[in-house]
Design a protein around this motif. Sequence first.
Motif, PDB file in Angstrom:
ATOM      1  N   PRO A 148       0.821  -1.215   0.000  1.00  0.00           N
ATOM      2  CA  PRO A 148       0.000   0.000   0.000  1.00  0.00           C
ATOM      3  C   PRO A 148       0.853   1.262   0.000  1.00  0.00           C
ATOM      4  CG  PRO A 148       0.013  -1.006   2.174  1.00  0.00           C
ATOM      5  CD  PRO A 148       0.710  -1.969   1.260  1.00  0.00           C
ATOM      6  N   ARG A 149       0.314   2.301  -0.648  1.00  0.00           N
ATOM      7  CA  ARG A 149       0.967   3.605  -0.664  1.00  0.00           C
ATOM      8  C   ARG A 149       0.107   4.572   0.134  1.00  0.00           C
ATOM      9  NH1 ARG A 149       1.417   6.604  -4.566  1.00  0.00           N
ATOM     10  NH2 ARG A 149       3.614   7.148  -4.584  1.00  0.00           N
ATOM     11  N   LEU A 150       0.732   5.326   1.023  1.00  0.00           N
ATOM     12  CA  LEU A 150      -0.005   6.231   1.889  1.00  0.00           C
ATOM     13  C   LEU A 150       0.639   7.611   1.894  1.00  0.00           C
ATOM     14  CD1 LEU A 150      -0.641   3.920   4.971  1.00  0.00           C
ATOM     15  CD2 LEU A 150      -2.303   4.576   3.221  1.00  0.00           C
ATOM     16  N   TYR A 151      -0.214   8.630   1.874  1.00  0.00           N
ATOM     17  CA  TYR A 151       0.251  10.011   1.991  1.00  0.00           C
ATOM     18  C   TYR A 151       0.315  10.404   3.462  1.00  0.00           C
ATOM     19  CZ  TYR A 151       0.044  15.107   2.039  1.00  0.00           C
ATOM     20  OH  TYR A 151       0.286  16.433   2.294  1.00  0.00           O
ATOM     21  N   THR A 152       1.350  11.145   3.820  1.00  0.00           N
ATOM     22  CA  THR A 152       1.435  11.757   5.140  1.00  0.00           C
ATOM     23  C   THR A 152       2.028  13.147   4.969  1.00  0.00           C
ATOM     24  OG1 THR A 152       2.400  11.645   7.358  1.00  0.00           O
ATOM     25  CG2 THR A 152       3.681  10.654   5.564  1.00  0.00           C
ATOM     26  N   ALA A 153       1.536  14.088   5.726  1.00  0.00           N
ATOM     27  CA  ALA A 153       2.060  15.452   5.633  1.00  0.00           C
ATOM     28  C   ALA A 153       3.371  15.623   6.394  1.00  0.00           C
ATOM     29  CB  ALA A 153       1.016  16.433   6.160  1.00  0.00           C
ATOM     30  N   GLN A 154       3.814  14.591   7.091  1.00  0.00           N
ATOM     31  CA  GLN A 154       5.006  14.690   7.928  1.00  0.00           C
ATOM     32  C   GLN A 154       6.290  14.683   7.089  1.00  0.00           C
ATOM     33  OE1 GLN A 154       4.834  12.014  11.485  1.00  0.00           O
ATOM     34  NE2 GLN A 154       2.998  11.228  10.458  1.00  0.00           N
ATOM     35  N   PRO A 155       7.361  15.282   7.616  1.00  0.00           N
ATOM     36  CA  PRO A 155       8.674  15.151   6.960  1.00  0.00           C
ATOM     37  C   PRO A 155       9.081  13.675   6.929  1.00  0.00           C
ATOM     38  CG  PRO A 155       8.712  16.875   8.625  1.00  0.00           C
ATOM     39  CD  PRO A 155       7.422  16.135   8.817  1.00  0.00           C
ATOM     40  N   LEU A 156       9.744  13.283   5.863  1.00  0.00           N
ATOM     41  CA  LEU A 156      10.151  11.887   5.717  1.00  0.00           C
ATOM     42  C   LEU A 156      11.640  11.816   5.430  1.00  0.00           C
ATOM     43  CD1 LEU A 156       7.212  10.558   3.473  1.00  0.00           C
ATOM     44  CD2 LEU A 156       7.572  10.075   5.909  1.00  0.00           C
ATOM     45  N   LYS A 157      12.332  10.918   6.130  1.00  0.00           N
ATOM     46  CA  LYS A 157      13.726  10.618   5.825  1.00  0.00           C
ATOM     47  C   LYS A 157      14.033   9.230   6.372  1.00  0.00           C
ATOM     48  CE  LYS A 157      15.611  13.062   9.862  1.00  0.00           C
ATOM     49  NZ  LYS A 157      16.583  14.110  10.294  1.00  0.00           N
ATOM     50  N   THR A 158      15.069   8.640   5.825  1.00  0.00           N
ATOM     51  CA  THR A 158      15.411   7.263   6.209  1.00  0.00           C
ATOM     52  C   THR A 158      15.876   7.197   7.657  1.00  0.00           C
ATOM     53  OG1 THR A 158      17.635   7.573   5.305  1.00  0.00           O
ATOM     54  CG2 THR A 158      15.989   6.595   3.845  1.00  0.00           C
ATOM     55  N   ASN A 159      15.747   5.989   8.216  1.00  0.00           N
ATOM     56  CA  ASN A 159      16.180   5.692   9.591  1.00  0.00           C
ATOM     57  C   ASN A 159      15.426   6.522  10.636  1.00  0.00           C
ATOM     58  OD1 ASN A 159      18.187   3.834   8.638  1.00  0.00           O
ATOM     59  ND2 ASN A 159      19.487   5.598   8.159  1.00  0.00           N
ATOM     60  N   THR A 160      14.133   6.777  10.348  1.00  0.00           N
ATOM     61  CA  THR A 160      13.282   7.464  11.327  1.00  0.00           C
ATOM     62  C   THR A 160      11.979   6.692  11.482  1.00  0.00           C
ATOM     63  OG1 THR A 160      12.281   8.876   9.632  1.00  0.00           O
ATOM     64  CG2 THR A 160      14.232   9.728  10.765  1.00  0.00           C
ATOM     65  N   LEU A 161      11.258   6.999  12.551  1.00  0.00           N
ATOM     66  CA  LEU A 161       9.942   6.407  12.780  1.00  0.00           C
ATOM     67  C   LEU A 161       8.863   7.439  12.463  1.00  0.00           C
ATOM     68  CD1 LEU A 161      10.461   4.523  16.182  1.00  0.00           C
ATOM     69  CD2 LEU A 161      10.480   3.551  13.870  1.00  0.00           C
ATOM     70  N   VAL A 162       7.805   6.996  11.778  1.00  0.00           N
ATOM     71  CA  VAL A 162       6.689   7.866  11.430  1.00  0.00           C
ATOM     72  C   VAL A 162       5.423   7.293  12.047  1.00  0.00           C
ATOM     73  CG1 VAL A 162       5.290   8.798   9.553  1.00  0.00           C
ATOM     74  CG2 VAL A 162       7.768   8.601   9.276  1.00  0.00           C
ATOM     75  N   HIS A 163       4.722   8.118  12.806  1.00  0.00           N
ATOM     76  CA  HIS A 163       3.463   7.703  13.423  1.00  0.00           C
ATOM     77  C   HIS A 163       2.313   8.202  12.551  1.00  0.00           C
ATOM     78  CE1 HIS A 163       5.725   6.522  16.967  1.00  0.00           C
ATOM     79  NE2 HIS A 163       6.301   7.722  16.964  1.00  0.00           N
ATOM     80  N   LEU A 164       1.577   7.290  11.946  1.00  0.00           N
ATOM     81  CA  LEU A 164       0.498   7.656  11.038  1.00  0.00           C
ATOM     82  C   LEU A 164      -0.751   8.077  11.809  1.00  0.00           C
ATOM     83  CD1 LEU A 164       0.862   4.812   8.382  1.00  0.00           C
ATOM     84  CD2 LEU A 164       1.875   7.100   8.362  1.00  0.00           C
ATOM     85  N   ASP A 165      -1.627   8.860  11.154  1.00  0.00           N
ATOM     86  CA  ASP A 165      -2.843   9.314  11.821  1.00  0.00           C
ATOM     87  C   ASP A 165      -3.855   8.176  11.948  1.00  0.00           C
ATOM     88  OD1 ASP A 165      -4.174   9.024   9.343  1.00  0.00           O
ATOM     89  OD2 ASP A 165      -3.843  11.118   8.818  1.00  0.00           O
ATOM     90  N   LYS A 166      -4.961   8.454  12.617  1.00  0.00           N
ATOM     91  CA  LYS A 166      -5.937   7.411  12.914  1.00  0.00           C
ATOM     92  C   LYS A 166      -6.539   6.800  11.648  1.00  0.00           C
ATOM     93  CE  LYS A 166      -7.427   8.987  17.487  1.00  0.00           C
ATOM     94  NZ  LYS A 166      -8.581   9.453  18.305  1.00  0.00           N
ATOM     95  N   VAL A 223       5.170  -0.927   3.618  1.00  0.00           N
ATOM     96  CA  VAL A 223       4.313   0.147   3.129  1.00  0.00           C
ATOM     97  C   VAL A 223       5.199   1.155   2.408  1.00  0.00           C
ATOM     98  CG1 VAL A 223       2.597  -0.109   4.962  1.00  0.00           C
ATOM     99  CG2 VAL A 223       4.506   1.480   5.258  1.00  0.00           C
ATOM    100  N   VAL A 224       4.585   1.960   1.567  1.00  0.00           N
ATOM    101  CA  VAL A 224       5.284   3.058   0.893  1.00  0.00           C
ATOM    102  C   VAL A 224       4.645   4.359   1.360  1.00  0.00           C
ATOM    103  CG1 VAL A 224       5.788   4.166  -1.316  1.00  0.00           C
ATOM    104  CG2 VAL A 224       5.899   1.678  -1.114  1.00  0.00           C
ATOM    105  N   LEU A 225       5.465   5.319   1.745  1.00  0.00           N
ATOM    106  CA  LEU A 225       4.987   6.625   2.193  1.00  0.00           C
ATOM    107  C   LEU A 225       5.475   7.722   1.248  1.00  0.00           C
ATOM    108  CD1 LEU A 225       5.761   6.417   6.040  1.00  0.00           C
ATOM    109  CD2 LEU A 225       3.627   5.809   4.878  1.00  0.00           C
ATOM    110  N   PHE A 226       4.660   8.761   1.087  1.00  0.00           N
ATOM    111  CA  PHE A 226       5.093   9.957   0.365  1.00  0.00           C
ATOM    112  C   PHE A 226       4.403  11.155   1.007  1.00  0.00           C
ATOM    113  CE2 PHE A 226       1.160   8.795  -1.655  1.00  0.00           C
ATOM    114  CZ  PHE A 226       0.577   9.966  -2.121  1.00  0.00           C
ATOM    115  N   ASN A 227       5.007  12.330   0.877  1.00  0.00           N
ATOM    116  CA  ASN A 227       4.439  13.520   1.509  1.00  0.00           C
ATOM    117  C   ASN A 227       4.162  14.645   0.522  1.00  0.00           C
ATOM    118  OD1 ASN A 227       7.004  14.431   0.965  1.00  0.00           O
ATOM    119  ND2 ASN A 227       7.637  14.683   3.101  1.00  0.00           N
ATOM    120  N   GLY A 228       4.152  14.323  -0.770  1.00  0.00           N
ATOM    121  CA  GLY A 228       3.818  15.322  -1.779  1.00  0.00           C
ATOM    122  C   GLY A 228       4.953  16.241  -2.162  1.00  0.00           C
TER     123      GLY A 228
END
Length: 243
Positions: free
Chosen positions: A4-22, A40-45
């Motif tokens: 799955p591919r999901l959009y998140t408005a958060q900054p993204l970079k390798t070796n970090t943890l991202v907490h997705l919204d509800k 999963v695949v993440l992108f932030n636009g």
Amino acid sequence: MRVPRLYTAQPLKTNTLVHLDKDASRYLGSVLRMSKGQSVVLFNGQGGEFQGELVNLTKNQATVSVVQSKTEDRESPLKVHLVIGISRGERMDWVIQKATELGVTEITPVFTERTEVKLSGPRLEKKQHHWQQIAISACEQSHRNIVPIVHGCSALSSLLEVNLEGFKIVLHHRTDTKLHAMDKPNQRVILLVGPEGGLSDNEIKLAESKDYNPLMLGPRVLRTETAPLAAISIMQSLWGDMG
């Protein structure tokens, strides 16, 4: 299962943890029934996408470990700004979804003389947010990593006073000019399309006075949700990245 591919408005970079919204967390857990360790695949636009792995998943909270970045953006060299008369029901949703899939970079909904939708205040803001979310969802599905901007709604007469940069086109079924007869634009097009019933003669004349070139797609009259998609498809074939 497809990753799955999901959009998140958060900054993204390798070796970090991202907490997705509800909403995203519930989608992964309740709809897709994913579990820890899956990809999963993440992108932030902002361009590019990030490969990640679920390290925690509860009903309301998913945590993704970002492990790799890719620079692929899948954007067309042709930048299309769609100016579209607001239409009723799900027609507008359909246009925004499919125009995003076809590669538009900006969308401006406009009120015209024949617009039948009445929106203002909080209802208008809510609708604009809804349309932006449709564009985001379409990017998730179509593997675009840069999200088109859905601008705030405007009166067409006001928008035409703004000197938008690019090759300007207005759909007009009473002209003989076709796309293949037009010179290739310099990478940017502003496409103006009316709502149900089309633009009025006065609006077309005003657009032409502001350097919008009249365009006829063919002998058949197309619905408001069909016409912009047909035009964008032809443009992407002639000037963009569709074969």
